[in-house]
Write an enzyme that holds these catalytic residues in place. Sequence first.
Site, short mmCIF file in Angstrom:
data_model
loop_
_atom_site.label_atom_id
_atom_site.label_comp_id
_atom_site.label_asym_id
_atom_site.label_seq_id
_atom_site.Cartn_x
_atom_site.Cartn_y
_atom_site.Cartn_z
CG LEU A 97 39.94 -44.36 -17.15
CD1 LEU A 97 41.12 -43.71 -16.45
CD2 LEU A 97 40.39 -45.58 -17.96
CD GLU A 113 32.76 -38.28 -14.68
OE1 GLU A 113 32.04 -37.96 -13.73
OE2 GLU A 113 32.31 -38.85 -15.70
N GLY A 137 33.56 -42.92 -13.54
CA GLY A 137 33.81 -42.93 -12.09
C GLY A 137 35.26 -42.69 -11.68
CG ASN A 189 21.17 -48.16 -19.88
OD1 ASN A 189 21.13 -49.32 -20.31
ND2 ASN A 189 22.28 -47.59 -19.44
NE ARG A 246 33.89 -45.30 -4.64
CZ ARG A 246 32.63 -45.12 -5.00
NH1 ARG A 246 32.02 -44.00 -4.72
NH2 ARG A 246 31.96 -46.06 -5.63
NE ARG A 295 33.29 -55.80 -17.82
CZ ARG A 295 32.81 -54.75 -18.46
NH1 ARG A 295 33.25 -54.43 -19.66
NH2 ARG A 295 31.88 -53.99 -17.90
CD GLU A 324 27.65 -43.74 -21.19
OE1 GLU A 324 27.65 -43.58 -19.95
OE2 GLU A 324 27.91 -44.81 -21.74
CG HIS A 359 32.44 -47.70 -22.44
ND1 HIS A 359 33.63 -48.14 -21.87
CD2 HIS A 359 31.45 -48.12 -21.63
CE1 HIS A 359 33.35 -48.81 -20.77
NE2 HIS A 359 32.04 -48.82 -20.60
NE ARG A 414 24.71 -48.37 -22.98
CZ ARG A 414 25.31 -49.31 -22.28
NH1 ARG A 414 24.74 -49.84 -21.25
NH2 ARG A 414 26.52 -49.70 -22.62
CE LYS A 430 22.01 -47.51 -14.19
NZ LYS A 430 23.07 -48.03 -15.02
CG ASN A 456 32.44 -51.87 -12.23
OD1 ASN A 456 33.48 -52.20 -11.64
ND2 ASN A 456 31.38 -52.63 -12.27
N GLY A 457 33.65 -50.56 -15.87
CA GLY A 457 34.17 -51.01 -17.16
C GLY A 457 34.97 -49.85 -17.74
P1 AMP Z 1 31.32 -46.02 -13.09
O1 AMP Z 1 31.27 -47.39 -13.69
O2 AMP Z 1 31.57 -44.94 -14.08
O3 AMP Z 1 30.15 -45.73 -12.19
O4 AMP Z 1 32.60 -45.99 -12.12
C1 AMP Z 1 32.72 -46.84 -11.01
C2 AMP Z 1 34.17 -46.79 -10.52
O5 AMP Z 1 34.49 -45.42 -10.20
C3 AMP Z 1 34.40 -47.61 -9.26
O6 AMP Z 1 35.63 -48.32 -9.35
C4 AMP Z 1 34.51 -46.53 -8.20
O7 AMP Z 1 35.35 -46.93 -7.16
C5 AMP Z 1 35.17 -45.40 -8.97
N1 AMP Z 1 35.00 -44.14 -8.25
C6 AMP Z 1 33.89 -43.46 -8.01
N2 AMP Z 1 34.16 -42.37 -7.23
C7 AMP Z 1 35.47 -42.41 -6.97
C8 AMP Z 1 36.37 -41.60 -6.22
N3 AMP Z 1 35.94 -40.53 -5.58
N4 AMP Z 1 37.68 -41.96 -6.17
C9 AMP Z 1 38.10 -43.06 -6.82
N5 AMP Z 1 37.31 -43.85 -7.55
C10 AMP Z 1 36.02 -43.55 -7.62
#
Ligand code: AMP
Length: 404
Positions: free
Chosen positions: A208, A333, A330, A7, A284, A240, A385, A179, A90, A14, A210-211
Site C-alpha cells: 500500500l 508500513e 509507504g 530503476n 498523510r 489512480r 525490491e 509490484h 527493474r 534510482k 502511492n500505487g
Molecule cells: P510509497 O509509494 O511506498 O512511497 O508510499 C507513499 C504513500 O505512503 C503516500 O500516500 C504517503 O502519504 C504514505 N505514507 C508515508 N509515510 C506515512 C505515514 N507516516 N503515515 C501515513 N502514510 C504515510
Amino acid sequence: MKILVVNAGSSSLKYQLFDMETASVLARGNCERIGIDGTLTYKRPCKEDIKKDLSIKDHRAAIGLVLSCLTDKDEGVISDASEIDAVGHRFAHGGERLSESAVLGEGEIEYLESIVEINPLHGPPALAGLAACKEAMPSVMHVGVFDTSYYSTVEKKAYIYPIPYEYYEKYKIRKYGFHGTSHRYVSRRAAEMLGRDTGELKIITCHLGNGSSITATKYGSAVDTSMGFTPQDGVPMGTRCGAVDPSVVTYLMKKEGLTPAEADKILTSKSGLLGISGVSSDCRDIRAAKEKGDGRSALALEILAHGIKKIIGSYIAEMNGADAIVFTAGIGENDGEMRESVCSDMDFLGIKINTDVNRNCPRGEDVDISAEGSPVKTLVIPTNEEYMIALDTQNLVIKNSERK
Ligand code: AMP
C-alpha cells in the site's frame, strides 16, 4: 560480488550499489528531473549525503554521473567501475514471455521493445536506462527483473477477462499484475519471520503506497493479484481510481466529450484518494485533513480500508484460508490507523491484531502485530525490491559462470 541496481523512470534514475557478501548497500541515490534540469543525490552509510543541482540531459548523462560518484577519488565507494560485477534493472513489465528474471540480450530487448504498447509509461524509460547502462558498462552482465514475472504462476481462470477471447489473442489483454518483486520479497520474509517455508504457507501481501496492490501467494506461488492489465486495477491509490464499473468510463466519456487520453488522465492522475478527498494524493495530508474534520478525507480513507478488506476476504476464499497478512510500502508500513481499520472486525476470519503493538510499531522494522493466539498472523514488513533485484542478478551471474 558487487551489484548495481538501476530503476529508470521517465525523468529519474534510482540506483543502489550492493555488496552481496555483506548484503549491504554501499551507496544509493537518485538522478531526478532528467531532461528538465537535474538533481543528483548520493548517499552512503555513516557519511554526509551529497546533493547537487546540475544539468542531466538524458539517461546516458545520468548513469555517467552515477558512475563518477561511485568511483570518485574522495567520495567514491569503489575505485573503478570494473568492480561492478553486474547490473540489475527493474522492469515493470515482462509481458507473457519474460516469466522470470533474465539476462538481457538482444532477443530479450527486442521483446521488451515489442511490448511497449502495453507498457507505455514504464517501458521506454526503462529501455533508455538499460541502453545507457549497457553503453557505460559493456562488459558486465545486465539482468532484467520484471514486476510481472511473479504472476507467471497465476492460472488462466484468474487472468483472463470476461470479454471476447479474441482480444486476449489479438492484443494480449489479460491480467498481468504488478509490484511482484515487492510481493515476492515480503512473502519470503514473512515465511522467515514465521520460521516456516513459503511452500507450506498461504500469504496475503498488501503493498500500500502511492500505487497499491494486494497479492495472494499459496504455497510459494502467486495465485491472484489486484492489479490487472495495467497498474490501474484494484484498490484506490494516490491518484489512480482502482476498480470501477467499466461502464462508468464510457458514460463519462460520452457525458464530458472526453478523448481516450483525457479519460485516461482522469482515471490515472485525478482519481483515487485525490479524487475522493479533493485534498491530496498523500495519505498523510488526507489524515491531517480528516483530523481537522474534513468529511471527504475521512471518506477517502474509509473507501481505501473497505477496498483492501474486501480483497483480503476474497483471497482467503480463493486460497481456502490464510496463514499471514502482510502490510508493506509507504501506507502499509507507516499508517497504523489504516492497518487497524483494515483488520477490524475480521476475527471471523481469524485475523486479530494487538492494537498497542500496531500503534507503536517502530519504523523500518519487521514487526508481528498479531494478537496473542490469533490464528492468522499479521505482519508489517518494510519492502526491499532493490535487494530482491540484486539477489536475482547475483543468482544469474553465478548460474552463468557455472555454465562456462
Ligand atoms: P510509497 O509509494 O511506498 O512511497 O508510499 C507513499 C504513500 O505512503 C503516500 O500516500 C504517503 O502519504 C504514505 N505514507 C508515508 N509515510 C506515512 C505515514 N507516516 N503515515 C501515513 N502514510 C504515510
